[in-house]
Motif scaffolding. Structure first.
Motif, short mmCIF file in Angstrom:
data_model
loop_
_atom_site.label_atom_id
_atom_site.label_comp_id
_atom_site.label_asym_id
_atom_site.label_seq_id
_atom_site.Cartn_x
_atom_site.Cartn_y
_atom_site.Cartn_z
N THR A 1 -7.23 3.93 8.73
CA THR A 1 -5.86 3.43 8.65
C THR A 1 -5.43 2.83 9.98
OG1 THR A 1 -5.33 5.11 7.00
CG2 THR A 1 -3.47 4.08 8.12
N HIS B 1 -8.58 3.11 -3.13
CA HIS B 1 -8.33 3.64 -1.78
C HIS B 1 -9.59 4.12 -1.11
CE1 HIS B 1 -7.53 7.81 -3.63
NE2 HIS B 1 -7.34 7.01 -4.65
N SER C 1 -7.12 5.90 -10.33
CA SER C 1 -7.64 5.25 -9.13
C SER C 1 -9.15 5.41 -9.04
CB SER C 1 -6.99 5.83 -7.86
OG SER C 1 -7.65 6.99 -7.42
N SER D 1 0.83 -1.21 0.00
CA SER D 1 0.00 0.00 0.00
C SER D 1 0.86 1.25 0.00
CB SER D 1 -0.90 0.02 1.23
OG SER D 1 -1.82 -1.03 1.18
N TYR E 1 -11.86 5.72 -5.78
CA TYR E 1 -11.83 5.83 -4.33
C TYR E 1 -13.16 6.30 -3.76
CZ TYR E 1 -10.91 11.02 -4.26
OH TYR E 1 -10.95 12.39 -4.37
N HIS F 1 -7.06 -0.83 4.02
CA HIS F 1 -5.94 -0.07 3.43
C HIS F 1 -5.89 -0.11 1.91
CE1 HIS F 1 -3.48 -0.30 7.45
NE2 HIS F 1 -4.59 0.37 7.57
N TYR F 2 -6.39 -1.19 1.29
CA TYR F 2 -6.36 -1.35 -0.18
C TYR F 2 -4.98 -1.00 -0.73
CZ TYR F 2 -11.34 -2.16 0.20
OH TYR F 2 -12.55 -2.68 0.55
N ASP F 3 -4.92 -0.20 -1.81
CA ASP F 3 -3.61 0.10 -2.43
C ASP F 3 -3.00 1.40 -1.92
OD1 ASP F 3 -3.91 -2.14 -4.25
OD2 ASP F 3 -5.43 -0.91 -5.24
N MET F 4 -3.80 2.16 -1.17
CA MET F 4 -3.28 3.44 -0.67
C MET F 4 -4.15 3.89 0.51
SD MET F 4 -2.30 6.87 -2.79
CE MET F 4 -3.91 7.42 -3.34
N VAL F 5 -3.53 4.57 1.47
CA VAL F 5 -4.30 5.21 2.54
C VAL F 5 -4.10 6.72 2.42
CG1 VAL F 5 -4.17 3.22 4.09
CG2 VAL F 5 -2.42 5.00 4.23
N ARG F 6 -5.13 7.47 2.81
CA ARG F 6 -5.06 8.94 2.73
C ARG F 6 -5.04 9.48 4.16
NH1 ARG F 6 -9.68 7.62 -0.34
NH2 ARG F 6 -10.93 8.65 1.24
N THR G 1 -5.23 1.58 -8.81
CA THR G 1 -5.18 1.90 -7.38
C THR G 1 -6.59 2.07 -6.81
OG1 THR G 1 -3.10 3.07 -7.81
CG2 THR G 1 -4.13 3.47 -5.69
#
Ligand SMILES: *Cc1c(COP(=O)(O)O)cnc(C)c1O
Length: 399
Positions: A231, A224, A183, A50, A185, A238-243, A222
Motif C-alpha cells: 500500500t 485485492h 472477491s 479503492s 485476492y 491497490h486494485y479495489d481494496m488494500v488490506r 473486488t
C-alpha cells in the motif's frame, strides 16, 4: 474493573474508572486518535475507488480488536479482516456490522455454521474446501448466498489455489449453490523488500489469473493484493481494496517505506507500553541483582523495581539490553527480567518516587522507544513484538 474482553477504558479524568487504571501496575495505552489519523492518511493515499480493509486479527495486533475495529470503521475503513471464526464472532457480539473477512482457512461443519449464523465471509482456498462449504450450507439448511473470497497463491506458498488454476477454481465456485464470489485476492511475500522483482512477478501472475477469469465471462466485484508495505509502495498495487495491518498501527514495514509514495503518509504509533515503579532502594557495591545474579552492582547505586515482566510480554531475552524512559530520560534495565517484575538502574534520577510511570515503549518528551527497536535487538519483526503483550495488561484507550 478490567475484563478479558478489553472494553475500552478511557483515560478521561471525568470517568469514574480513572482511578482504576491509574492503580494498574502495568498497561498498554492505545491512542485511538493516532489510529484514526493513520487510517485517514491511508485513505487519502489510496485511489478514490479503492476500499480499505482494517486488518484486526490477533486482537488487532495486540491493540484490542473491539475498540480498534470501531475506531477504524468510524475513521472510514470499509471492511475488517480477522484470522479466525472466534475473532469474527467477538466483533459481531460487540455489535459491529461491517463486513468481516476471515483471512485464515475454515473447514469444519461448526465453522461453516458459525460463519453463516454470524454473517462472516470466508476465504476459499481450494476446490475441496469450496465443495465442503457448499455441502454444509445445503444441509444446515441455509437460505441465500454466502459472500466468499477466493484466495490465489501467486508465490507466497501459503493459503490459496495455484494462480494457474484460478479460472477453473472460480468457475467451480460460481457453479456451486449458496456461494457468491465477492472477491479474488492474493498475498505478497516480499512487499517490504527494496528489491521489487519478486513482488512484480507476483503481480504479473495475479493479473494473468484475472485475465483468464475474465475470459470465462466471470466478473469479480473486488480484487485485492496489497498489505501495508505494498500500500505504501505503489498505487498500481491497490486494485479495489488494500488490506492494511501494521501501517494502521503506526509502524512502517521497512525503513525505506518511510519515504512512501513521495512522503504522503506520516504515521503515528498507536501503542505505548507503560508500568509503574513499585519500589526504590539503594544497594551497595558488590550486591547481585535478580535471579542468577547476572548483574553485580559495580558501585553503590539506586535501583527501582517495576511491576511488569515476561508474563506480560516483555521478552526475557531483553534482560540487560533494554532501556526505558522515566521523566523523559533513558534508563537501563539491569539483571534478569522476571515473570512479573524487572529492575532498573535509577542512580541518576533525583528523588524518584514509587508509583511513577515508566515508558517501556512509546514517547516521553523528544525520546521514543519503538517496537522496531525491540525487534532489532531480538532479531525479529515489529509485528511479533506488538502481538506479544498478554491479556494480563489492560488496554487503556486514550484519545
Ligand atoms: C496479516 C495480513 C495482512 C496485513 O499485513 P500487514 O503487513 O500487517 O499490513 C494482509 N493480508 C493478509 C492475507 C494477512 O494475513
Amino acid at each position: 474493573m478490567f475484563n478479558s474482553k478489553q472494553t475500552p477504558v478511557f483515560a478521561d479524568t471525568q470517568q469514574s474508572n480513572t482511578y482504576a487504571w491509574f492503580s494498574q501496575r502495568a498497561w498498554v495505552e492505545i491512542d485511538l486518535g493516532a489510529l484514526s489519523h493513520n487510517i485517514k492518511q491511508l485513505i487519502k493515499l489510496i485511489s478514490p475507488h479503492s476500499q480499505l480493509m482494517a486488518v484486526v486479527k490477533a486482537d488487532a495486533y495486540g491493540h484490542g480488536a473491539v475498540m480498534v475495529s470501531k475506531t477504524a470503521i468510524n475513521a472510514g475503513a470499509n471492511v475488517l479482516g480477522v484470522a479466525t471464526v472466534p475473532e469474527g464472532i467477538q466483533l459481531r457480539e460487540e455489535g459491529i456490522k461491517a463486513p468481516i473477512l476471515i483471512l485464515g482457512a475454515t473447514h469444519t461443519h461448526e465453522q461453516v455454521q458459525a460463519i453463516a449464523h454470524w454473517q462472516l465471509q470466508p476465504t476459499l482456498c481450494s476446490p475441496k474446501q469450496a465443495l465442503e462449504f457448499s455441502n454444509t450450507l445445503e444441509n444446515i439448511p441455509y437460505h441465500g448466498c454466502l459472500p466468499v473470497h477466493i484466495k490465489l497463491d501467486t508465490g507466497m506458498s501459503r493459503l490459496g489455489t495455484d494462480w494457474r488454476q484460478a479460472a477453473e477454481f472460480v468457475q467451480l465456485v460460481q457453479g456451486l449453490p449458496h456461494l457468491q464470489i465477492n472477491s479474488v485476492y492474493s498475498h505478497l511475500a516480499t512487499a517490504d523488500s527494496p528489491d521489487p522483482t519478486t513482488m512484480n512477478e507476483q503481480q504479473r501472475r495475479f493479473d494473468q489469473a484475472i485475465t483468464q477469469i475474465k475470459a470465462k465471462g466471470i466478473h469479480i466485484p473486488t480484487l485485492h493484493l496489497a498489505n501495508s508495505a505494498a500500500t505504501l509502495t505503489n498505487r498500481n498495487l491497490h486494485y479495489d481494496m488494500v488490506r492494511v495491518g501494521l501501517a494502521m498501527y503506526g509502524l512502517y514495514p521497512a525503513t525505506h517505506l518511510e519515504k512512501n509514495l513521495y512522503n504522503q503518509v506520516k504515521l503515528q504509533p498507536v501503542l505505548q507500553l507503560k508500568a509503574r515503579i513499585t519500589q526504590v532502594k539503594t544497594i551497595t557495591a558488590g550486591t547481585g541483582v535478580s535471579y542468577g545474579h547476572h548483574f553485580i552492582a559495580p558501585t553503590d547505586m539506586r535501583i527501582a523495581v517495576v511491576g511488569i515482566g515476561y508474563a506480560d510480554g516483555v521478552p526475557r531475552s531483553l534482560s540487560h539490553k533494554m532501556q526505558v524512559l522515566i521523566r523523559g530520560q533513558l534508563v537501563s534495565q539491569i539483571g534478569a527480567i522476571t515473570m512479573d517484575q524487572l529492575m532498573l538502574d535509577v542512580t541518576y534520577i533525583e528523588d524518584l518516587q514509587e508509583g511513577e510511570v515508566v515508558t517501556l515503549l512509546g514517547y516521553e518528551g523528544n525520546k521514543y522507544i519503538s517496537a522496531d527497536d525491540w525487534a532489532t535487538q531480538l532479531n525479529t519483526i515489529s509485528w511479533e513484538i506488538l502481538c506479544g503483550f498478554k491479556h494480563r495488561l489492560p488496554r487503556v484507550a486514550v484519545m
